[in-house]
Design a protein around this motif. Sequence first.
Motif, mmCIF file in Angstrom:
data_model
loop_
_atom_site.group_PDB
_atom_site.id
_atom_site.type_symbol
_atom_site.label_atom_id
_atom_site.label_comp_id
_atom_site.label_asym_id
_atom_site.label_seq_id
_atom_site.Cartn_x
_atom_site.Cartn_y
_atom_site.Cartn_z
ATOM 1 N N GLU A 1 -37.818 6.942 -23.544
ATOM 2 C CA GLU A 1 -37.838 7.259 -22.198
ATOM 3 C C GLU A 1 -37.906 6.117 -21.233
ATOM 4 O O GLU A 1 -38.360 5.034 -21.647
ATOM 5 C CB GLU A 1 -39.141 8.140 -22.141
ATOM 6 N N SER A 2 -37.462 5.989 -20.299
ATOM 7 C CA SER A 2 -37.650 5.140 -19.020
ATOM 8 C C SER A 2 -37.273 5.998 -17.615
ATOM 9 O O SER A 2 -36.375 6.906 -17.713
ATOM 10 C CB SER A 2 -36.843 3.861 -19.073
ATOM 11 N N ASP A 3 -37.736 5.258 -16.708
ATOM 12 C CA ASP A 3 -37.253 5.602 -15.204
ATOM 13 C C ASP A 3 -37.334 4.543 -14.312
ATOM 14 O O ASP A 3 -36.018 3.953 -14.080
ATOM 15 C CB ASP A 3 -38.252 6.778 -14.933
ATOM 16 N N CYS A 4 -38.264 4.144 -13.752
ATOM 17 C CA CYS A 4 -38.391 3.301 -12.862
ATOM 18 C C CYS A 4 -37.824 1.789 -13.243
ATOM 19 O O CYS A 4 -37.182 0.902 -12.599
ATOM 20 C CB CYS A 4 -39.756 2.928 -12.253
ATOM 21 N N ARG A 5 -38.229 1.595 -14.587
ATOM 22 C CA ARG A 5 -38.086 0.210 -15.246
ATOM 23 C C ARG A 5 -38.778 -0.982 -14.398
ATOM 24 O O ARG A 5 -38.439 -1.907 -14.379
ATOM 25 C CB ARG A 5 -36.629 0.016 -15.487
ATOM 26 N N GLU A 6 -39.784 -0.671 -13.642
ATOM 27 C CA GLU A 6 -40.464 -1.861 -12.854
ATOM 28 C C GLU A 6 -42.095 -1.498 -12.859
ATOM 29 O O GLU A 6 -42.748 -1.702 -12.186
ATOM 30 C CB GLU A 6 -40.060 -1.918 -11.599
ATOM 31 N N GLY A 7 -42.594 -0.955 -13.860
ATOM 32 C CA GLY A 7 -44.001 -0.670 -14.344
ATOM 33 C C GLY A 7 -44.842 0.282 -13.344
ATOM 34 O O GLY A 7 -45.705 0.111 -13.113
ATOM 35 N N ILE A 8 -43.989 1.289 -12.693
ATOM 36 C CA ILE A 8 -44.683 2.234 -11.697
ATOM 37 C C ILE A 8 -44.783 3.681 -12.304
ATOM 38 O O ILE A 8 -45.736 4.140 -12.059
ATOM 39 C CB ILE A 8 -43.879 2.291 -10.268
ATOM 40 N N CYS A 9 -43.775 4.144 -12.840
ATOM 41 C CA CYS A 9 -43.697 5.539 -13.214
ATOM 42 C C CYS A 9 -44.473 5.936 -14.478
ATOM 43 O O CYS A 9 -45.229 6.909 -14.665
ATOM 44 C CB CYS A 9 -42.300 6.035 -13.330
ATOM 45 N N GLY A 10 -44.498 5.082 -15.450
ATOM 46 C CA GLY A 10 -45.344 5.497 -16.614
ATOM 47 C C GLY A 10 -44.580 6.077 -17.606
ATOM 48 O O GLY A 10 -45.191 6.763 -18.778
ATOM 49 N N ASN A 11 -43.492 6.240 -17.747
ATOM 50 C CA ASN A 11 -42.327 6.893 -18.717
ATOM 51 C C ASN A 11 -42.152 5.826 -20.157
ATOM 52 O O ASN A 11 -42.028 6.781 -21.027
ATOM 53 C CB ASN A 11 -41.128 7.306 -18.052
ATOM 54 N N CYS A 12 -42.234 5.024 -19.842
ATOM 55 C CA CYS A 12 -41.672 3.988 -21.018
ATOM 56 C C CYS A 12 -42.807 3.819 -22.052
ATOM 57 O O CYS A 12 -43.121 2.569 -22.134
ATOM 58 C CB CYS A 12 -41.133 2.770 -20.468
ATOM 59 N N GLY A 13 -43.202 4.722 -22.677
ATOM 60 C CA GLY A 13 -44.492 4.387 -23.674
ATOM 61 C C GLY A 13 -43.671 4.004 -25.070
ATOM 62 O O GLY A 13 -43.249 5.044 -25.865
ATOM 63 N N CYS B 1 -48.903 -4.787 -19.290
ATOM 64 C CA CYS B 1 -47.899 -4.653 -18.718
ATOM 65 C C CYS B 1 -47.166 -3.543 -19.256
ATOM 66 O O CYS B 1 -47.678 -3.014 -20.601
ATOM 67 C CB CYS B 1 -46.752 -6.008 -18.797
ATOM 68 N N THR B 2 -46.248 -2.723 -18.622
ATOM 69 C CA THR B 2 -45.630 -1.676 -19.563
ATOM 70 C C THR B 2 -44.441 -2.092 -20.291
ATOM 71 O O THR B 2 -44.240 -3.358 -20.194
ATOM 72 C CB THR B 2 -44.964 -0.485 -18.430
ATOM 73 N N THR B 3 -43.855 -1.159 -21.432
ATOM 74 C CA THR B 3 -42.920 -1.449 -22.257
ATOM 75 C C THR B 3 -41.467 -2.203 -21.244
ATOM 76 O O THR B 3 -41.034 -3.038 -21.654
ATOM 77 C CB THR B 3 -42.557 -0.167 -22.734
ATOM 78 N N CYS B 4 -41.436 -1.345 -19.965
ATOM 79 C CA CYS B 4 -40.231 -1.873 -19.388
ATOM 80 C C CYS B 4 -40.405 -3.298 -18.865
ATOM 81 O O CYS B 4 -39.372 -4.095 -18.501
ATOM 82 C CB CYS B 4 -39.863 -0.829 -18.297
ATOM 83 N N GLU B 5 -41.551 -3.720 -18.725
ATOM 84 C CA GLU B 5 -41.837 -5.252 -18.124
ATOM 85 C C GLU B 5 -41.939 -6.126 -19.385
ATOM 86 O O GLU B 5 -42.024 -7.583 -19.068
ATOM 87 C CB GLU B 5 -43.136 -5.161 -17.470
ATOM 88 N N CYS C 1 -53.925 3.731 -12.422
ATOM 89 C CA CYS C 1 -53.445 4.494 -13.544
ATOM 90 C C CYS C 1 -52.129 5.204 -13.174
ATOM 91 O O CYS C 1 -52.013 6.078 -12.651
ATOM 92 C CB CYS C 1 -54.465 5.415 -14.145
ATOM 93 N N ILE C 2 -51.007 5.024 -14.048
ATOM 94 C CA ILE C 2 -49.735 5.551 -14.040
ATOM 95 C C ILE C 2 -49.632 6.520 -14.962
ATOM 96 O O ILE C 2 -48.511 7.503 -15.214
ATOM 97 C CB ILE C 2 -48.586 4.536 -14.145
ATOM 98 N N GLY C 3 -50.544 7.093 -15.698
ATOM 99 C CA GLY C 3 -50.436 8.128 -16.723
ATOM 100 C C GLY C 3 -49.558 7.692 -17.836
ATOM 101 O O GLY C 3 -48.845 8.805 -18.397
HETATM 102 S S1 FES Z 1 -39.858 3.048 -16.910
HETATM 103 FE FE1 FES Z 1 -41.196 3.172 -15.159
HETATM 104 S S2 FES Z 1 -43.098 2.205 -15.897
HETATM 105 FE FE2 FES Z 1 -41.671 1.504 -17.186
#
Ligand code: FES
Length: 248
Positions: free
Chosen positions: A55-67, A81-85, A159-161
């Motif tokens: 999963e991914s969406d924003c790819r800039e640490g905002i949405c919390g999708n990329c776990g 940092c999130t996975t996308c970062e 918290c981005i959940g």
């Molecule tokens: S894709 Fe949105 S926080 Fe990683």
Amino acid sequence: MNVHLRIWRQPGPNAPGRLVDYSVEDIDPSQSFLEMLDKLNENLIHEGQEPVAFESDCREGICGNCGLVINGIPHGPKGACTTCEVRMRQFNSGDTITVEPFRAKAFPLIKDLVVNRSAFDRIMGKGGFVAVNTGSAQDANLIPIHKDDAEHAMDAAACIGCGACVAACPNASASLFVGAKVSQFTWLPQGQVERHTRVLKMVKQMDSEGFGDCSNHAECEAACPKEISISNISRMRREYTKAMFAAV
Ligand code: FES
């Protein structure tokens, strides 16, 4: 740079899963971890194989999708940092990297690296909002709020959940997530009207979703990409106790 990957592949929720070995070559160190997985998937599609689901969406640490759990750590070893970062320069060429999904009973696996985190949505649906009329944005700006309280609220609201707290916890507890979501309203005057019912309903939903209890390991705080403090868990517990007494 080149890396070897060991990726959890599982075609569906009830199918058996296993770690599968892959190699990805000619990676630019400035590429993100997800771009490296994109490259792997392009190769797999080119070879007529099933791409890896993630999963991914924003790819800039905002949405919390990329776990993803990278080398045993939710969002990887860098921290905060999130996975996308995560950037590939954090690894060495020739490294073997193990990639797994967030594992928790309350996050059932859908496919490969994708898990169902809708339990968080159901918890938010029980009280993660303000239902009273707070007026327009101008009205909100007219309510005096102490700077320290506003800072505490904003820190909790960061918290981005993403669910890394659950994946890191040995009990798969959602206490950091719920604590942050309860706290962000507790600090603000707009959150006072529903203060007691909110914490009671959200904690009840958390328990019914099958998350474990908090036993103060603090792994959640260490894994959190937004560095949410475990003091929010203490605050949630205090709020819950006060709400229980208020209800009798
Ligand atoms: S894709 Fe949105 S926080 Fe990683």
